[in-house]
Design a protein around this motif. Sequence first.
Motif, short mmCIF file in Angstrom:
data_model
loop_
_atom_site.label_atom_id
_atom_site.label_comp_id
_atom_site.label_asym_id
_atom_site.label_seq_id
_atom_site.Cartn_x
_atom_site.Cartn_y
_atom_site.Cartn_z
N GLU A 1 0.84 -1.21 0.05
CA GLU A 1 -0.13 -0.11 0.00
C GLU A 1 0.91 1.30 -0.13
O GLU A 1 1.81 1.34 0.79
CB GLU A 1 -1.01 -0.09 1.14
CG GLU A 1 -1.84 -0.95 1.05
CD GLU A 1 -2.94 -0.97 2.36
OE1 GLU A 1 -3.09 0.07 3.16
OE2 GLU A 1 -3.68 -1.87 2.49
N PHE B 1 -3.24 4.05 -2.08
CA PHE B 1 -3.27 3.25 -3.15
C PHE B 1 -2.84 2.00 -2.84
O PHE B 1 -1.80 1.51 -2.13
CB PHE B 1 -2.48 3.89 -4.28
CG PHE B 1 -2.85 5.31 -4.83
CD1 PHE B 1 -4.19 5.42 -5.25
CD2 PHE B 1 -2.05 6.42 -4.25
CE1 PHE B 1 -4.60 6.56 -5.87
CE2 PHE B 1 -2.62 7.69 -4.79
CZ PHE B 1 -3.92 7.59 -5.52
N ARG B 2 -3.26 0.81 -3.52
CA ARG B 2 -2.70 -0.61 -3.66
C ARG B 2 -1.63 -0.55 -5.03
O ARG B 2 -1.75 0.06 -5.86
CB ARG B 2 -3.71 -1.50 -3.63
CG ARG B 2 -4.44 -1.50 -2.20
CD ARG B 2 -5.81 -2.72 -2.18
NE ARG B 2 -4.86 -3.83 -2.38
CZ ARG B 2 -4.59 -4.96 -1.49
NH1 ARG B 2 -5.03 -4.58 -0.42
NH2 ARG B 2 -4.26 -5.94 -1.96
N LEU C 1 -2.68 0.25 -9.15
CA LEU C 1 -1.74 1.52 -9.27
C LEU C 1 -0.79 1.20 -10.48
O LEU C 1 -0.55 1.88 -11.38
CB LEU C 1 -0.95 1.95 -8.03
CG LEU C 1 -0.10 3.28 -8.32
CD1 LEU C 1 -0.85 4.32 -8.70
CD2 LEU C 1 0.73 3.48 -7.08
#
Length: 66
Positions: A28, A32-33, A37
Motif C-alpha cells: 500500500e 493506493f494498492r 496503481l
Amino acid sequence: MKIRFELMIGILLVVGGGCLWLFACDAEFFWFRGGPLGVILAIIGAFDIVNAVRTRETAIPERRND
C-alpha cells in the motif's frame, strides 16, 4: 528531443507499472494498492508511447523525388 523524452517517460511508466503490478501487488502506498496503481501507470505509459510514436510519424516529412 521532446519526442525521445516523451517516449522515454512512457517506457519508464510501463516498466514501473509492470513492476508494481507483479512484485508489489499487496503493498500500500498511502491509500493506493500496488496492483491497481501499477495497471493504471502501465496504461498511461502505453498511451504516452502511442502518442510519441504518432507524433514522430507526423513530424518526419515525406521526401519527394522530383
